[in-house]
Design a protein around this motif. Structure first.
Motif: not given
Length: 541
Positions: A304, A419, A431, A445
């Protein structure tokens, strides 16, 4: 002198059926005379209004430079344009009747241009017929370009042809089409009489083109996945249901493109994205429409944090390409897209804006007590965990503060079923969502690739829905099977194209950036519209 065929009472003050009947009679007379405009199948357009005016400016400047102070020489050069005929086509937008000479404004897809129509040039009979035409009719014009004594670049018509008859009048010139409901329902009319509206949708197309160019340029592949799905996953969004006759089974319009795109990551595509139409059977307001466009992208071997960097860079690139700068104005507020975006964990954001520290809650009961003290609503009983309470505090205190671009990351696992958990703190997931002008703009995510964990989360979603009496959700077993073959570490991100277009075009409502927004049908004649509008809220003007 007014156009002799224009009713003495303004058209908008007359009965629409009467006006339509007048125009219909004109059409029928033309057809009886063998001049049916609807038999014309094509017209040779050689120029557009905007380019005609721009080219004339350039040519005129060149002639002035060549002629110097010699006015006769300049006029002689301009007269040569009479031997360079052009043809345009468009809709009559206004009409100034001066007897044997008329000025009309014709709008094509690029601009308006004035047209000078004189009886001596097009012939007496043709001119007599021309005078029966109406504002709104679509015409073809052949002639040459000149500048009037008042300085307006115009076309001197040598021939004019009706290409299509308008049976309904356009909104009155000085007031135009301002009613929002009518504008959204009759977008074609909105585009005709409010030309600035068209630019919003031109910009929308440019934004989409630049997003594709950006993603293609960093190695992403655009793909397409099904809109009709055989099962309803147990997600929070409610789908639309249809029926497949051949298979004799209900099918569901997709509420996301995520699962199929991640199957492609399993299959060996490292970077994929889809510009997808999404359908959610939910409420409507200035930032929500039941069908909308999302762009979801998935990249193998990143997380992420990698997607955070991507979205910041993409927004800066888009702002410079579309707006020419990375500080833009939205609803009177300067949005600084070019500066580094603030990045806060959800716990940090709640501490900053609500003055509440997640780490002070030793137990779920502590969290619920804190919520009660601060007047934050959470689930009753013991169902509300620390994660649920943190989310409630964020909704109550934080989101409205996020005017400048802000990334909020590390969400509780309770609301992030897809996630990946943070290895060092499994109560949270990898996330993030990013916010601009207090509005969530996208969601990302570090994707969950553990099939066992994924199956357990799907099952819990289904059980939670069934506990509430909703028996429709199912576990997507095929997606779980795909994960069992192995999906690499992957970063994924989804953004709403419509909200992005709202931002870059300074549009207050999602309906302003959708050509045909979802609307309740008008009541039929003799019926009254039910005012209980099933969750539909009209956007503010």
């Amino acid at each position: 002198m007014a156009n002799q065929n224009t009713p003495s009472v303004p058209e908008q003050e007359q009965d629409s059926n009467t006006l339509r009947q007048i125009r219909l009679e004109k059409l029928r007379q033309r057809q009886a005379d063998g001049n049916d405009p609807f038999t014309i199948t094509k017209y040779d357009v050689t120029a557009k209004a905007a380019s005609v005016k721009a080219d004339y400016e350039v040519t005129e400047a060149k002639f002035k430079e060549e002629a110097g102070d010699d006015e006769e020489a300049l006029q002689a050069k301009l007269d040569t344009l009479k031997e360079q005929p052009i043809s345009i086509a468009g809709r009559i937008m206004s009409w100034r009747d001066m007897g044997r000479a008329n000025f009309i404004d014709v709008r094509d897809s690029t601009d308006r241009i004035q047209v000078y129509v004189r009886m001596n040039d097009i012939g007496k009979e043709n001119f007599k017929e021309f005078k029966k035409w109406d504002i709104g009719d679509i015409v073809g014009v052949k002639g040459f370009v000149f500048r009037t004594r008042k300085g307006e670049i115009s076309i001197h018509a040598t021939e004019i042809t009706m290409l299509s008859k308008s049976l309904l009048p356009l909104p009155e010139k000085w007031h135009g089409l301002k009613d929002q409901d009518t504008r959204y329902r009759q977008r074609y009319l909105d585009l005709i009489v409010n030309p600035n509206v068209k630019q919003t949708f031109v910009t929308r197309s440019q934004i989409l083109r630049e997003i594709r160019a950006y993603l293609d340029g960093i190695g992403y592949l655009e793909v397409e996945t099904p809109v009709l799905l055989p099962l309803q996953i147990a997600a929070a969004a409610k789908p639309f249901v249809t029926h497949h006759n051949t298979l004799d089974m209900d099918m569901f319009l997709r509420i996301e493109t995520e699962l199929n795109l991640k199957k492609l990551i399993v299959g060996g595509f490292d970077r994929v994205y889809e510009v997808g139409r999404i359908f959610r059977n939910e409420g409507m307001d200035p930032s929500h429409n039941p069908e909308f466009t999302s762009i979801e992208m998935y990249q193998a071997y990143t997380d992420y944090h990698g997607m955070m960097d991507l979205i910041e860079d993409m927004y800066r690139t888009l702002a410079k390409k579309i707006c020419g700068k990375d500080i833009i104005s939205y609803q009177g507020t300067d949005i600084r897209l070019g500066e580094p975006w603030e990045r806060l964990t959800m716990a940090e954001a709640v501490k900053k804006y609500a003055g509440v520290d997640y780490n002070d809650w030793a137990t779920d009961a502590d969290a619920r007590a804190c919520a009660k003290e601060k007047g934050v609503e959470v689930e009753e009983g013991e169902n509300a965990t620390k994660g649920h309470v943190l989310i409630a505090f964020f909704d109550a205190f934080v989101e409205e503060q996020l005017i400048q671009p802000t990334i909020i990351y590390d969400y509780p696992v309770e609301n992030s079923p897809l996630a990946k958990r943070k290895p060092e703190n499994p109560a949270f997931t990898e996330r993030f969502e990013y916010f601009i002008y207090a509005r969530e703009m996208g969601n990302a995510f570090s994707e969950l690739n553990d099939p066992v964990d994924q199956k357990e989360r799907f099952v819990k979603q289904v059980e939670a829905r069934r506990a509430l009496g909703d028996m429709t959700g199912e576990v997507d077993e095929d997606f779980v099977t795909a994960l069992e073959y192995g999906m690499p570490p992957t970063g994924g991100l989804g953004l709403g194209l419509d909200r992005l277009v709202m931002l870059l075009t300074d549009s207050p409502s999602i309906r302003d950036v959708l050509l045909f927004p979802t609307m309740r049908p008008l009541p039929k004649l003799g019926q009254e519209q039910d005012e209980a509008d099933a969750g539909e809220e009209e956007p503010e003007a």
